[in-house]
Design a protein around this motif. Sequence first.
Motif, short mmCIF file in Angstrom:
data_model
loop_
_atom_site.label_atom_id
_atom_site.label_comp_id
_atom_site.label_asym_id
_atom_site.label_seq_id
_atom_site.Cartn_x
_atom_site.Cartn_y
_atom_site.Cartn_z
N PHE A 66 0.84 -1.21 0.00
CA PHE A 66 0.00 0.00 0.00
C PHE A 66 0.87 1.25 0.00
O PHE A 66 1.75 1.42 0.84
N ASP A 67 0.62 2.13 -0.94
CA ASP A 67 1.39 3.36 -1.08
C ASP A 67 0.50 4.44 -1.69
O ASP A 67 0.05 4.31 -2.82
N VAL B 163 -8.15 7.55 -3.26
CA VAL B 163 -8.94 6.38 -2.87
C VAL B 163 -8.94 6.21 -1.36
O VAL B 163 -9.99 5.95 -0.75
N PHE B 164 -7.79 6.39 -0.74
CA PHE B 164 -7.68 6.23 0.72
C PHE B 164 -8.52 7.28 1.44
O PHE B 164 -9.26 6.97 2.38
N LYS B 165 -8.42 8.52 1.00
CA LYS B 165 -9.22 9.58 1.62
C LYS B 165 -10.71 9.36 1.40
O LYS B 165 -11.54 9.72 2.25
N ASN B 166 -11.06 8.75 0.26
CA ASN B 166 -12.46 8.46 0.00
C ASN B 166 -12.98 7.38 0.96
O ASN B 166 -14.14 7.41 1.39
N MET B 167 -12.14 6.42 1.31
CA MET B 167 -12.51 5.42 2.31
C MET B 167 -12.82 6.09 3.65
O MET B 167 -13.80 5.75 4.33
N ILE B 168 -11.97 7.02 4.02
CA ILE B 168 -12.18 7.75 5.28
C ILE B 168 -13.50 8.52 5.22
O ILE B 168 -14.28 8.52 6.17
N ALA B 169 -13.73 9.17 4.08
CA ALA B 169 -14.97 9.93 3.91
C ALA B 169 -16.19 9.03 4.02
O ALA B 169 -17.21 9.41 4.58
N ASN C 168 -3.74 7.04 -8.14
CA ASN C 168 -4.62 7.93 -7.37
C ASN C 168 -5.00 7.31 -6.03
O ASN C 168 -6.07 7.56 -5.50
N MET C 169 -4.07 6.49 -5.49
CA MET C 169 -4.36 5.78 -4.24
C MET C 169 -4.57 6.75 -3.07
O MET C 169 -5.34 6.45 -2.14
N GLY C 170 -3.94 7.91 -3.11
CA GLY C 170 -4.17 8.89 -2.06
C GLY C 170 -5.62 9.33 -2.02
O GLY C 170 -6.24 9.43 -0.95
#
Length: 201
Positions: free
Chosen positions: A48-49, A58-64, A54-56
Amino acid sequence: MEKNIPILDNEEVWASKVIDDYNRKMHLNAPQLMWIDVITAVLAQPTFDVKIGNMGYVFKNMIAKFVSSADYYKVSTGVFNSMIKNNLELYQLILNDAPLNMKKYFYGKDKPSLLEHMVPTSVIAKSLLALGKEPEKERVSFILRNSGEVAIILRTEDKLLSKSKMPENWNFSDSYYARYLEAGVTLEEGISVKRNDLIYR
């Protein structure tokens, strides 16, 4: 751990907050509990990186999605006074705890209001990433639980809020209302809007 990442003051605070976190676990619904498991698992993946593709985002979207999955959203004083108080039909639906379609009443380019995360997802993401590749689920849970709620606010109120940071020296053991207090944006006491099954970000 990276300097100035607002997670916890010290280990003593952390120990007391872990107990509180477990005691309040019942306030999370099933989707939120799922997102805690998912985010913990993602952080633990060796490959995971957030710098890849656009993984950054995607990760913030999980948090949202975790925050947005809450059963109820807060309401600003501005929204209450200009959109709810004089709309007797809407006000009654809220008082009756009816699940509402946010897009119908509060969300969209044609609305004077929007849905806002009380703690910016960029702040949450930075603190979660600082936990490293072997994060304890309890720490992930603590950060997410203290990441605030969704607030329905006016677009004019949104302009008063800082967009990507919390007040100086804030950390996750402090009130997640801090950014709103600093900007002078007030939330109505005793009024929350129950969302339906649809989630908008």
